[in-house]
Scaffold this motif. Structure first.
Motif, mmCIF file in Angstrom:
data_model
loop_
_atom_site.group_PDB
_atom_site.id
_atom_site.type_symbol
_atom_site.label_atom_id
_atom_site.label_comp_id
_atom_site.label_asym_id
_atom_site.label_seq_id
_atom_site.Cartn_x
_atom_site.Cartn_y
_atom_site.Cartn_z
ATOM 1 N N ALA A 87 -10.204 51.545 27.583
ATOM 2 C CA ALA A 87 -9.573 52.668 28.272
ATOM 3 C C ALA A 87 -8.087 52.405 28.473
ATOM 4 C CB ALA A 87 -10.260 52.908 29.612
ATOM 5 N N LEU A 88 -7.743 51.182 28.834
ATOM 6 C CA LEU A 88 -6.339 50.822 29.040
ATOM 7 C C LEU A 88 -5.551 50.943 27.739
ATOM 8 C CD1 LEU A 88 -4.102 49.742 30.876
ATOM 9 C CD2 LEU A 88 -4.843 47.434 30.278
ATOM 10 N N THR A 89 -6.126 50.479 26.646
ATOM 11 C CA THR A 89 -5.468 50.587 25.341
ATOM 12 C C THR A 89 -5.232 52.053 24.997
ATOM 13 O OG1 THR A 89 -6.531 48.548 24.615
ATOM 14 C CG2 THR A 89 -5.667 49.993 22.896
ATOM 15 N N SER A 90 -6.219 52.878 25.241
ATOM 16 C CA SER A 90 -6.098 54.307 24.961
ATOM 17 C C SER A 90 -4.996 54.944 25.805
ATOM 18 C CB SER A 90 -7.435 54.998 25.237
ATOM 19 O OG SER A 90 -7.311 56.381 25.110
ATOM 20 N N VAL A 91 -4.963 54.623 27.073
ATOM 21 C CA VAL A 91 -3.943 55.178 27.970
ATOM 22 C C VAL A 91 -2.554 54.695 27.557
ATOM 23 C CG1 VAL A 91 -3.078 55.108 30.349
ATOM 24 C CG2 VAL A 91 -5.482 55.558 29.922
ATOM 25 N N GLU A 92 -2.443 53.417 27.214
ATOM 26 C CA GLU A 92 -1.145 52.880 26.790
ATOM 27 C C GLU A 92 -0.636 53.582 25.528
ATOM 28 O OE1 GLU A 92 -1.316 48.314 28.534
ATOM 29 O OE2 GLU A 92 -2.080 48.711 26.513
ATOM 30 N N SER A 93 -1.533 53.855 24.590
ATOM 31 C CA SER A 93 -1.099 54.535 23.370
ATOM 32 C C SER A 93 -0.682 55.974 23.669
ATOM 33 C CB SER A 93 -2.180 54.494 22.297
ATOM 34 O OG SER A 93 -3.275 55.305 22.650
ATOM 35 N N LYS A 94 -1.375 56.629 24.588
ATOM 36 C CA LYS A 94 -0.996 57.998 24.966
ATOM 37 C C LYS A 94 0.353 58.013 25.683
ATOM 38 C CE LYS A 94 -5.564 59.908 24.910
ATOM 39 N NZ LYS A 94 -6.619 60.626 25.533
ATOM 40 N N VAL A 95 0.595 57.008 26.508
ATOM 41 C CA VAL A 95 1.891 56.901 27.185
ATOM 42 C C VAL A 95 3.001 56.736 26.147
ATOM 43 C CG1 VAL A 95 3.305 55.381 28.646
ATOM 44 C CG2 VAL A 95 1.026 56.054 29.389
ATOM 45 N N GLN A 96 2.750 55.903 25.143
ATOM 46 C CA GLN A 96 3.748 55.694 24.087
ATOM 47 C C GLN A 96 3.996 56.984 23.312
ATOM 48 O OE1 GLN A 96 5.524 52.838 23.831
ATOM 49 N NE2 GLN A 96 6.764 54.071 22.455
ATOM 50 N N GLU A 97 2.925 57.713 23.006
ATOM 51 C CA GLU A 97 3.063 59.005 22.311
ATOM 52 C C GLU A 97 3.907 59.979 23.143
ATOM 53 O OE1 GLU A 97 -0.707 60.725 21.254
ATOM 54 O OE2 GLU A 97 -1.370 58.879 20.282
ATOM 55 N N LEU A 98 3.645 60.021 24.440
ATOM 56 C CA LEU A 98 4.397 60.926 25.315
ATOM 57 C C LEU A 98 5.863 60.525 25.414
ATOM 58 C CD1 LEU A 98 1.775 61.567 28.120
ATOM 59 C CD2 LEU A 98 2.620 63.208 26.448
ATOM 60 N N LYS A 99 6.133 59.224 25.444
ATOM 61 C CA LYS A 99 7.529 58.765 25.466
ATOM 62 C C LYS A 99 8.245 59.175 24.187
ATOM 63 C CE LYS A 99 7.164 54.828 28.596
ATOM 64 N NZ LYS A 99 7.282 53.372 28.736
ATOM 65 N N ASN A 100 7.567 59.014 23.049
ATOM 66 C CA ASN A 100 8.159 59.417 21.770
ATOM 67 C C ASN A 100 8.411 60.923 21.742
ATOM 68 O OD1 ASN A 100 8.061 56.770 20.869
ATOM 69 N ND2 ASN A 100 6.126 57.050 19.772
ATOM 70 N N LEU A 101 7.471 61.695 22.239
ATOM 71 C CA LEU A 101 7.633 63.148 22.301
ATOM 72 C C LEU A 101 8.791 63.527 23.218
ATOM 73 C CD1 LEU A 101 6.520 65.924 21.459
ATOM 74 C CD2 LEU A 101 5.004 65.806 23.442
ATOM 75 N N GLN A 102 8.892 62.815 24.329
ATOM 76 C CA GLN A 102 9.990 63.061 25.274
ATOM 77 C C GLN A 102 11.343 62.795 24.609
ATOM 78 O OE1 GLN A 102 9.951 60.496 28.720
ATOM 79 N NE2 GLN A 102 10.959 62.051 29.991
ATOM 80 N N LYS A 103 11.432 61.697 23.874
ATOM 81 C CA LYS A 103 12.679 61.378 23.163
ATOM 82 C C LYS A 103 12.996 62.459 22.123
ATOM 83 C CE LYS A 103 12.367 56.355 23.554
ATOM 84 N NZ LYS A 103 12.128 55.105 22.815
ATOM 85 N N LYS A 104 11.967 62.884 21.390
ATOM 86 C CA LYS A 104 12.158 63.909 20.357
ATOM 87 C C LYS A 104 12.649 65.215 20.989
ATOM 88 C CE LYS A 104 9.598 66.482 16.843
ATOM 89 N NZ LYS A 104 8.282 66.749 16.280
ATOM 90 N N LYS A 105 12.046 65.626 22.076
ATOM 91 C CA LYS A 105 12.446 66.869 22.754
ATOM 92 C C LYS A 105 13.852 66.750 23.342
ATOM 93 C CE LYS A 105 8.821 69.181 21.821
ATOM 94 N NZ LYS A 105 8.900 70.286 20.878
ATOM 95 N N ALA A 106 14.174 65.583 23.876
ATOM 96 C CA ALA A 106 15.521 65.373 24.421
ATOM 97 C C ALA A 106 16.561 65.486 23.299
ATOM 98 C CB ALA A 106 15.613 64.017 25.106
ATOM 99 N N LYS A 107 16.221 64.953 22.116
ATOM 100 C CA LYS A 107 17.137 65.044 20.971
ATOM 101 C C LYS A 107 17.287 66.499 20.528
ATOM 102 C CE LYS A 107 17.987 63.076 16.407
ATOM 103 N NZ LYS A 107 18.218 64.281 15.664
ATOM 104 N N GLU A 108 16.168 67.237 20.497
ATOM 105 C CA GLU A 108 16.224 68.651 20.123
ATOM 106 C C GLU A 108 17.085 69.444 21.105
ATOM 107 O OE1 GLU A 108 12.238 70.176 19.741
ATOM 108 O OE2 GLU A 108 11.782 68.881 18.036
#
Length: 117
Positions: A87-108
């Motif tokens: 569960a922790l691994t899954s949550v950590e990967s989702k957090v990383q995905e959200l951070k990447n999405l946040q960076k992408k949206k900030a760039k847009e």
């Protein structure tokens, strides 16, 4: 028959007392050690895990859980530890995905604001 029941009762009383005494001692000296947990009903050491109720039980509680499945505590700890790791691994990967999405949206957003100027 009477001797056996007296002996059984005496042994049970000794185990209850030992469990309570150990818990008191460990609570007084609790630095790094975990206190031994005792059954609230029987005062005996918790040794089993009831899979249906997801509770820790002593051997005297088994008849109350007659049609249930049991496992030893260390087995239950291992299984739940593995589940928590997954569960922790899954949550950590989702957090990383959200951070990447946040960076992408900030760039847009920055690109849109730059194109307006």
């Amino acid at each position: 028959m009477i001797r056996r029941s007296r002996r059984h009762k005496l042994e049970q009383t000794r185990q209850e007392t030992n469990c309570r005494e150990k818990t008191k001692r460990q609570n007084m000296n609790s630095t790094n050690s975990r206190p031994e947990q005792c059954c609230g009903v029987h005062g005996r050491r918790l040794e089993l895990f009831c899979q249906e109720d997801e509770t820790f039980i002593c051997v005297l509680c088994v008849p109350r859980h007659s049609s249930h499945n049991f496992m030893l505590l260390h087995e239950a700890f291992s299984i739940y530890k593995d589940k928590l790791k997954n569960a922790l691994t899954s949550v950590e990967s989702k957090v990383q995905e959200l951070k990447n999405l946040q960076k992408k949206k900030a760039k847009e957003i920055a690109d849109v604001q730059a194109s307006r100027l």
